[in-house]
Design a protein around this motif. Structure first.
Motif, PDB file in Angstrom:
ATOM      1  N   PRO A 101      26.856  26.440  51.510  1.00  0.00           N
ATOM      2  CA  PRO A 101      27.079  27.346  51.573  1.00  0.00           C
ATOM      3  C   PRO A 101      28.454  27.455  50.148  1.00  0.00           C
ATOM      4  CG  PRO A 101      27.490  27.502  53.873  1.00  0.00           C
ATOM      5  CD  PRO A 101      26.759  25.990  53.185  1.00  0.00           C
ATOM      6  N   HIS A 102      28.237  28.210  48.681  1.00  0.00           N
ATOM      7  CA  HIS A 102      29.024  28.574  47.892  1.00  0.00           C
ATOM      8  C   HIS A 102      30.582  28.872  48.393  1.00  0.00           C
ATOM      9  CE1 HIS A 102      30.996  28.651  43.526  1.00  0.00           C
ATOM     10  NE2 HIS A 102      29.961  27.974  43.642  1.00  0.00           N
ATOM     11  N   VAL A 103      31.517  28.075  48.259  1.00  0.00           N
ATOM     12  CA  VAL A 103      32.326  28.289  47.975  1.00  0.00           C
ATOM     13  C   VAL A 103      33.000  30.256  47.872  1.00  0.00           C
ATOM     14  CG1 VAL A 103      34.054  27.213  46.285  1.00  0.00           C
ATOM     15  CG2 VAL A 103      35.520  28.001  47.981  1.00  0.00           C
ATOM     16  N   LYS A 104      34.119  30.478  48.493  1.00  0.00           N
ATOM     17  CA  LYS A 104      34.592  31.882  47.942  1.00  0.00           C
ATOM     18  C   LYS A 104      35.398  32.125  47.553  1.00  0.00           C
ATOM     19  CE  LYS A 104      32.374  35.204  51.148  1.00  0.00           C
ATOM     20  NZ  LYS A 104      32.249  36.383  51.834  1.00  0.00           N
ATOM     21  N   LEU A 105      35.976  32.410  46.279  1.00  0.00           N
ATOM     22  CA  LEU A 105      37.369  32.545  45.609  1.00  0.00           C
ATOM     23  C   LEU A 105      37.997  33.768  45.565  1.00  0.00           C
ATOM     24  CD1 LEU A 105      36.786  30.436  42.203  1.00  0.00           C
ATOM     25  CD2 LEU A 105      37.141  29.565  44.340  1.00  0.00           C
ATOM     26  N   GLY A 106      39.363  33.995  45.398  1.00  0.00           N
ATOM     27  CA  GLY A 106      39.904  35.336  45.499  1.00  0.00           C
ATOM     28  C   GLY A 106      40.034  35.930  44.117  1.00  0.00           C
ATOM     29  N   LYS A 107      40.521  36.974  44.412  1.00  0.00           N
ATOM     30  CA  LYS A 107      40.277  37.709  43.029  1.00  0.00           C
ATOM     31  C   LYS A 107      40.801  36.972  41.778  1.00  0.00           C
ATOM     32  CE  LYS A 107      40.981  42.486  41.231  1.00  0.00           C
ATOM     33  NZ  LYS A 107      41.906  43.756  41.501  1.00  0.00           N
ATOM     34  N   ALA A 108      42.445  36.956  42.005  1.00  0.00           N
ATOM     35  CA  ALA A 108      42.671  36.489  40.360  1.00  0.00           C
ATOM     36  C   ALA A 108      42.071  35.102  40.024  1.00  0.00           C
ATOM     37  CB  ALA A 108      44.077  35.707  41.314  1.00  0.00           C
ATOM     38  N   ASP A 109      41.579  34.052  41.728  1.00  0.00           N
ATOM     39  CA  ASP A 109      40.612  32.765  41.270  1.00  0.00           C
ATOM     40  C   ASP A 109      39.700  33.329  40.055  1.00  0.00           C
ATOM     41  OD1 ASP A 109      43.054  31.140  41.989  1.00  0.00           O
ATOM     42  OD2 ASP A 109      41.597  30.391  43.753  1.00  0.00           O
ATOM     43  N   SER A 110      39.091  34.226  40.866  1.00  0.00           N
ATOM     44  CA  SER A 110      37.917  34.627  40.323  1.00  0.00           C
ATOM     45  C   SER A 110      37.813  35.046  38.617  1.00  0.00           C
ATOM     46  CB  SER A 110      37.482  35.413  41.399  1.00  0.00           C
ATOM     47  OG  SER A 110      36.684  35.089  42.735  1.00  0.00           O
ATOM     48  N   ALA A 111      38.532  35.980  38.990  1.00  0.00           N
ATOM     49  CA  ALA A 111      39.103  35.910  37.487  1.00  0.00           C
ATOM     50  C   ALA A 111      39.101  34.829  36.257  1.00  0.00           C
ATOM     51  CB  ALA A 111      40.070  37.020  37.075  1.00  0.00           C
ATOM     52  N   ALA A 112      40.417  34.410  36.897  1.00  0.00           N
ATOM     53  CA  ALA A 112      40.812  32.875  36.105  1.00  0.00           C
ATOM     54  C   ALA A 112      40.100  31.736  35.573  1.00  0.00           C
ATOM     55  CB  ALA A 112      42.302  32.244  36.789  1.00  0.00           C
ATOM     56  N   ALA A 113      38.859  32.063  37.101  1.00  0.00           N
ATOM     57  CA  ALA A 113      37.320  30.815  36.715  1.00  0.00           C
ATOM     58  C   ALA A 113      36.389  31.160  35.943  1.00  0.00           C
ATOM     59  CB  ALA A 113      37.255  30.443  37.922  1.00  0.00           C
ATOM     60  N   ALA A 114      36.356  32.873  35.627  1.00  0.00           N
ATOM     61  CA  ALA A 114      35.436  32.997  35.321  1.00  0.00           C
ATOM     62  C   ALA A 114      35.662  33.130  32.795  1.00  0.00           C
ATOM     63  CB  ALA A 114      35.110  34.848  35.220  1.00  0.00           C
ATOM     64  N   ASP A 115      37.092  33.825  32.854  1.00  0.00           N
ATOM     65  CA  ASP A 115      37.427  32.970  31.816  1.00  0.00           C
ATOM     66  C   ASP A 115      37.446  32.166  31.320  1.00  0.00           C
ATOM     67  OD1 ASP A 115      38.611  35.685  31.507  1.00  0.00           O
ATOM     68  OD2 ASP A 115      40.235  35.144  32.000  1.00  0.00           O
ATOM     69  N   ALA A 116      37.274  30.859  32.223  1.00  0.00           N
ATOM     70  CA  ALA A 116      37.043  29.327  31.592  1.00  0.00           C
ATOM     71  C   ALA A 116      35.902  28.516  31.975  1.00  0.00           C
ATOM     72  CB  ALA A 116      38.149  28.259  32.724  1.00  0.00           C
ATOM     73  N   LEU A 117      35.118  29.743  32.670  1.00  0.00           N
ATOM     74  CA  LEU A 117      34.025  29.384  32.830  1.00  0.00           C
ATOM     75  C   LEU A 117      33.383  30.142  30.653  1.00  0.00           C
ATOM     76  CD1 LEU A 117      32.270  29.542  36.130  1.00  0.00           C
ATOM     77  CD2 LEU A 117      32.707  27.493  34.898  1.00  0.00           C
ATOM     78  N   MET A 118      33.666  31.064  30.771  1.00  0.00           N
ATOM     79  CA  MET A 118      33.366  31.178  28.928  1.00  0.00           C
ATOM     80  C   MET A 118      33.321  31.043  28.052  1.00  0.00           C
ATOM     81  SD  MET A 118      31.354  33.485  30.421  1.00  0.00           S
ATOM     82  CE  MET A 118      30.714  34.758  28.827  1.00  0.00           C
ATOM     83  N   LYS A 119      34.229  29.720  28.077  1.00  0.00           N
ATOM     84  CA  LYS A 119      34.817  28.729  26.888  1.00  0.00           C
ATOM     85  C   LYS A 119      34.156  27.964  26.689  1.00  0.00           C
ATOM     86  CE  LYS A 119      39.529  30.417  27.401  1.00  0.00           C
ATOM     87  NZ  LYS A 119      40.978  29.816  28.022  1.00  0.00           N
ATOM     88  N   LEU A 120      33.283  27.323  27.828  1.00  0.00           N
ATOM     89  CA  LEU A 120      32.464  26.516  27.822  1.00  0.00           C
ATOM     90  C   LEU A 120      30.553  26.309  27.532  1.00  0.00           C
ATOM     91  CD1 LEU A 120      32.815  25.117  31.478  1.00  0.00           C
ATOM     92  CD2 LEU A 120      33.970  24.345  29.830  1.00  0.00           C
ATOM     93  N   GLY A 121      30.369  25.885  26.719  1.00  0.00           N
ATOM     94  CA  GLY A 121      29.423  25.505  26.141  1.00  0.00           C
ATOM     95  C   GLY A 121      29.507  25.947  24.814  1.00  0.00           C
ATOM     96  N   ALA A 122      29.609  26.989  23.809  1.00  0.00           N
ATOM     97  CA  ALA A 122      29.890  27.639  22.480  1.00  0.00           C
ATOM     98  C   ALA A 122      29.738  26.074  21.250  1.00  0.00           C
ATOM     99  CB  ALA A 122      31.068  28.602  22.312  1.00  0.00           C
ATOM    100  N   ASP A 123      30.274  25.487  21.417  1.00  0.00           N
ATOM    101  CA  ASP A 123      30.599  24.221  20.112  1.00  0.00           C
ATOM    102  C   ASP A 123      28.902  23.189  20.216  1.00  0.00           C
ATOM    103  OD1 ASP A 123      30.907  23.171  23.068  1.00  0.00           O
ATOM    104  OD2 ASP A 123      32.659  21.674  22.208  1.00  0.00           O
ATOM    105  N   LEU A 124      28.076  23.770  21.391  1.00  0.00           N
ATOM    106  CA  LEU A 124      27.439  22.192  21.626  1.00  0.00           C
ATOM    107  C   LEU A 124      25.983  22.479  20.885  1.00  0.00           C
ATOM    108  CD1 LEU A 124      28.092  21.885  25.702  1.00  0.00           C
ATOM    109  CD2 LEU A 124      28.471  20.572  23.879  1.00  0.00           C
ATOM    110  N   ASN A 125      25.543  24.167  20.724  1.00  0.00           N
ATOM    111  CA  ASN A 125      24.702  24.338  19.917  1.00  0.00           C
ATOM    112  C   ASN A 125      23.115  24.287  20.581  1.00  0.00           C
ATOM    113  OD1 ASN A 125      23.655  25.077  17.715  1.00  0.00           O
ATOM    114  ND2 ASN A 125      22.229  22.940  16.527  1.00  0.00           N
ATOM    115  N   LEU A 126      22.995  24.790  21.169  1.00  0.00           N
ATOM    116  CA  LEU A 126      21.873  24.850  23.039  1.00  0.00           C
ATOM    117  C   LEU A 126      21.188  26.277  22.502  1.00  0.00           C
ATOM    118  CD1 LEU A 126      24.046  23.583  25.870  1.00  0.00           C
ATOM    119  CD2 LEU A 126      22.150  22.759  24.511  1.00  0.00           C
TER     120      LEU A 126
END
Length: 232
Positions: free
Chosen positions: A110-135
């Motif tokens: 099962p996937h770990v559950k994150l709290g509300k603040a952690d989820s928001a912080a993780a989502a912000d960080a994830l949205m920064k990944l991949g833009a420079d890879l020209n995919l």
């Protein structure tokens, strides 16, 4: 003497309920909660062995794949996306009468559950990944109507439903369910992935279908209509 609030937070931490984002940024949350199972940077090892051994899907291009709102909500309440796990072959078992394969759910973690603040912080960080890879090419999806043939392209003509379900339980189990694709995935990513899945991973088992751009646009348009929360 410590205040009651500090004592209460310490108790929550001991129970695994404290939100680490209270003291950590999004990058820290990803390292603490995600990096053991997911690649957060493009792996140097592009071998089949790495694909076979990975514990979760790669996230190094999450920022061009997912919609942020979906990410934040899903991290707080993870639901099944891959019925057979990230490596379907490891969880499959033959039925007793040898007529059908089933999933050994005991082999799925099962996937770990994150709290509300952690989820928001993780989502912000994830949205920064991949833009420079020209995919993914920005604007690749032309925003057209999928048309009446789009569903048939998915279910019959292009074989998508042999691996993917557009609604929980009505399709294959070896690929991610797509019943919430319209909420989960960015349209330009869908165009890029349908056109060339091996661009994202050279050993991924999804075939390059060689579709016309018109068919890719129709399939993407159809997937964008799928927002069935019951199918996640």
């Amino acid at each position: 003497m410590r205040s009651l609030s500090v004592v209460f937070l310490a108790l929550l931490a001991g129970l695994g309920m404290a939100d680490t984002a209270m003291a950590a940024g999004g990058a820290d949350v990803l390292q603490q909660q995600c990096s053991s199972c997911h690649a957060l940077t493009k792996p140097a090892d592009a071998s089949l062995d790495r694909l076979w051994e990975r514990k979760g899907p790669d996230l190094y291009y999450a920022g061009v794949k997912f919609n942020r709102e979906w990410l934040e909500a899903w991290l707080q309440n993870p639901t099944t996306i891959r019925p057979g796990g990230v490596m379907y072959a490891k969880a499959i078992k033959a039925s007793a009468d040898k007529t059908a394969d089933t999933i050994d759910t005991g082999k799925l973690t099962p996937h770990v559950k994150l709290g509300k603040a952690d989820s928001a912080a993780a989502a912000d960080a994830l949205m920064k990944l991949g833009a420079d890879l020209n995919l993914v090419q920005k604007g690749a999806f032309k925003n057209g109507s999928p048309g009446p043939m789009a569903k048939m392209l998915f279910s019959k003509l292009r074989g998508c439903s042999s691996c993917h379900s557009a609604k929980g339980g009505d399709g294959g189990r070896s690929g991610p369910e797509l019943g919430d694709a319209g909420s989960r995935l960015q349209p330009d990513f869908m165009v890029a992935y349908i056109n060339n899945p091996q661009k994202f991973d050279p050993h991924i088992w999804m075939p390059t279908l060689g579709l016309t751009d018109a068919d890719v646009q129709k399939l993407t348009g159809y997937l964008l209509t799928l927002k069935h929360t019951e199918a996640q």
